[in-house]
Motif scaffolding. Sequence first.
Motif, PDB file in Angstrom:
ATOM      1  N   ASN A  23      -5.041  24.347  68.817  1.00 55.35           N
ATOM      2  CA  ASN A  23      -5.564  24.779  70.122  1.00 55.35           C
ATOM      3  C   ASN A  23      -6.179  23.645  70.919  1.00 55.35           C
ATOM      4  OD1 ASN A  23      -5.060  27.415  69.122  1.00 55.35           O
ATOM      5  ND2 ASN A  23      -7.085  27.386  68.157  1.00 55.35           N
ATOM      6  N   CYS A  24      -6.794  22.688  70.241  1.00 55.56           N
ATOM      7  CA  CYS A  24      -7.609  21.699  70.948  1.00 55.56           C
ATOM      8  C   CYS A  24      -7.107  20.269  70.801  1.00 55.56           C
ATOM      9  CB  CYS A  24      -9.055  21.762  70.467  1.00 55.56           C
ATOM     10  SG  CYS A  24      -9.720  23.433  70.434  1.00 55.56           S
ATOM     11  N   CYS A  39      -6.171  20.329  65.352  1.00 51.38           N
ATOM     12  CA  CYS A  39      -6.264  21.728  65.734  1.00 51.38           C
ATOM     13  C   CYS A  39      -5.125  22.077  66.687  1.00 51.38           C
ATOM     14  CB  CYS A  39      -7.599  22.006  66.422  1.00 51.38           C
ATOM     15  SG  CYS A  39      -7.672  23.664  67.123  1.00 51.38           S
ATOM     16  N   TYR A  86     -14.482  22.705  67.830  1.00 51.56           N
ATOM     17  CA  TYR A  86     -14.503  23.226  69.194  1.00 51.56           C
ATOM     18  C   TYR A  86     -14.317  24.751  69.163  1.00 51.56           C
ATOM     19  CZ  TYR A  86     -13.852  18.600  71.434  1.00 51.56           C
ATOM     20  OH  TYR A  86     -13.977  17.321  71.876  1.00 51.56           O
ATOM     21  N   CYS A  87     -13.224  25.183  68.488  1.00 52.97           N
ATOM     22  CA  CYS A  87     -12.843  26.592  68.625  1.00 52.97           C
ATOM     23  C   CYS A  87     -12.982  27.375  67.327  1.00 52.97           C
ATOM     24  CB  CYS A  87     -11.418  26.708  69.141  1.00 52.97           C
ATOM     25  SG  CYS A  87     -10.189  26.261  67.907  1.00 52.97           S
ATOM     26  N   TYR A 141     -11.187  27.164  64.599  1.00 51.68           N
ATOM     27  CA  TYR A 141      -9.949  27.329  63.834  1.00 51.68           C
ATOM     28  C   TYR A 141     -10.169  26.811  62.419  1.00 51.68           C
ATOM     29  CZ  TYR A 141      -5.137  26.240  62.371  1.00 51.68           C
ATOM     30  OH  TYR A 141      -3.958  26.134  61.685  1.00 51.68           O
ATOM     31  N   CYS A 156     -11.932  23.275  62.964  1.00 50.79           N
ATOM     32  CA  CYS A 156     -12.058  22.702  64.308  1.00 50.79           C
ATOM     33  C   CYS A 156     -13.442  23.047  64.832  1.00 50.79           C
ATOM     34  CB  CYS A 156     -11.011  23.280  65.254  1.00 50.79           C
ATOM     35  SG  CYS A 156     -11.301  22.808  66.971  1.00 50.79           S
TER      36      CYS A 156
HETATM   37 ZN    ZN Z   1      -9.691  24.004  68.116  1.00 51.97          ZN
END
Ligand code: ZN
Length: 725
Positions: free
Chosen positions: A447-448, A445, A465-466, A468, A463
């Motif tokens: 972002n993460c 990802c 977490y976020c 994506y 993803c």
């Molecule tokens: Zn992410």
Amino acid sequence: MVGGDILKIDVLVELKAKGINQTFTYLVPDIIMDKIKIGIRVLVPFGNLKLEGFVIGFNYNDVDYKLKSIIDIIDNEPILTKEMLELGKYISNKTLCNLISAYQTMLPRALKAKNGFNVNKKYVTYLKLLDNNYIPKNDKQKDIIDILKKNDAAKSTLVSISSSSVKTLLDKNIIMEVKREVYRINNDDIKEECKIILNSDQERVVKRVLECRNQFKPFLLHGVTGSGKTEVYMHIIDEIIKDNKEVIVLVPEISLTPQFVNIFKKRFGNMIAILHSGLNDGEKYDEWRKIINGEVKIAIGARSCVFAPLTNIGMIIIDEEHTDTYKQENNPRYNAIDIALRRAKTYNCPIILGSATPSIESYTRAKSNIYELLILNKRVNNTMPLVKLVDMKNEIRKGNTIFSSLLKESINKCLMSNEQVIILLNRRGYSTVITCKDCGYTIKCPNCDIPLTYHKSGNKLNCHYCDYITYKPNECPNCHSKNFSNLGMGTEKLEEEVKKEFKCKVIRMDIDTTSRKGSHERIINDFKNKKYDILIGTQMISKGLDFDDVTLVGVINGDASLNIPDFRSSERTFALLNQVAGRSGRSKKEGKVIIQGFNLDHYSIVMASKHDYIGFYNEEMNIRRLLKYPPYFNLTLIKISGLKYDDIYNESHKIFNYLKTNIKQSILLGPSNCNIPKINNKYYMQIIIKYKNTNLIMDSLRFINDKYRKDNKVNVDIDINPKNL
Ligand code: ZN
Ligand code: ADP
Ligand code: ZN
């Protein structure tokens, strides 16, 4: 008697309906009034039910409704001490669990407030001599009488001399039977003197800790594998118990091997109680009673041993402090290290957190002087094993799919010189993560920085977490190989391959081969006694084992654990490789470690190969800072689950919006589908909160927790400082 003399008590009961987290007031019948103490269990009427509950206080308020009376008391002495009652409130507050769950989690099963469960006390029949002047009528009688003149003896032993003589003597009232309650586990007789003399590094650590023996003081003991930490602990314990104080020792469940336990038993004999999951309920109850009755000074065990009801603690030791399992994964989600720190503060005593690979959070605390850092940077035998990294991309081209040429050669060399080999295959690599078979590339990802997980439906990478989302490419973005799928080989397959490749005896240790009681012990003993040449296993074999003849450790897919979609996967990979490498060359012979993989230039692997914790720490901290992970930010994970996707989708968004308006200075991620979005027909979504100050979010979390406590469509589970995402 005036009305004010009627005794009213507050009783905490457990009801399966989740909403109940309160105490109920009961009257106490006159005849048992004297027996009521805070912390005992009582039996109370509740609707049509009879329930067990804990007495948590006296109640002096006037009530204008009719109270019921308790039915009976269950314990004569409190099973929850004053300290435990306070500790329960702390846990309930910090983890947002019911007070009753906190108390229940602190007690062994036999002592929980439950119904219809009883542990039988174990009795042994002894014989006692009544008539000292009796003249034996034959040799057998004489033997029996002679023994009993010295001491009472178990009936079974004397019956084995002559059952008819025992019967005659009993009939004539020369001897009598007495029943005694015994503990199922006995550690008498095996105590041995310690012959080990500490080296100067160990001496320095022991001295420093003991200097602070009368104050609250947390230490982080950073000692490389084989530096003699266990020996340090035992010397410190020795001094503390000489002072008549008590010690709690926590170790990870998988380190509680008979090998480890025996070291302590030999040193401290009947001074220890051992609490671990291998014991049955009766054994656990007995070990607990030894502590309550003040018969032992040391409690050793896994996570829940932090609640050992010692009352004069002089030292707490937590070995392998980086271990995830110190945090309980279900309700109440307490962290044993937090509890230990709190108890150490209560008793004004030092606490030692020991590890070869301290958690990033703990090492950061040491750097900021919250913990005092103590260092053992040399092995007792002064040599660290040599670590070689082998890139399997090149090996596959040569046709070596499982064993590299180097590993094959090295194993054969070991076998020829009658030395032993350990092979680790950490098969926890998720198959939902897509990896290139040719170059080892994994899509992460943006972002993460965690691997994206593959979802078959829609052919998407996601993803968790976020949230994506991207499409799964048909070829590797890095090397354009079409071999872009998931890796997978388990220990069972590996065992087969090892047997095919090498002429030797192989044994495997993983969840499948250790499920039966005693099998773990048997495998370790057999390997130690050299019935086998090669031990294959999962991370289970990485901790604590101490074999003199192991000179080679091989790691297959050493980078697989990096592909687990969790921000701690680098930290875990470093710790795992470090631990398993630590099994090689612990004694006189030099050790070697070979790590195979596809993605070996990752800093966690490079630093592990150089035994460089500080190097790893610094790299990891850069990433934690950039991506706002702990220890720079705290995390809370909120999991929303339910049978209908629409419900959890809607409620997740409501919670998200509530948090957005109510908590400032934080980062909210989600709501997104969990890594495994559907288990057992239940759907799972999650929200992650990143924040600096826990106090600023607790009220909002408590509000959400209370609001959904009674909801029957969705279940909301809040994990503050989670260990797994
Ligand atoms: Zn992410
Ligand atoms: P760690 O827990 O740091 O991995 P251990 O305490 O298990 O290390 O010690 C490794 C080995 O070295 C053990 O076999 C232990 O008995 C031995 N050992 C520890 N300290 C000494 C010492 N001072 N002298 C000799 N042997 C020691
Ligand atoms: Zn590739």
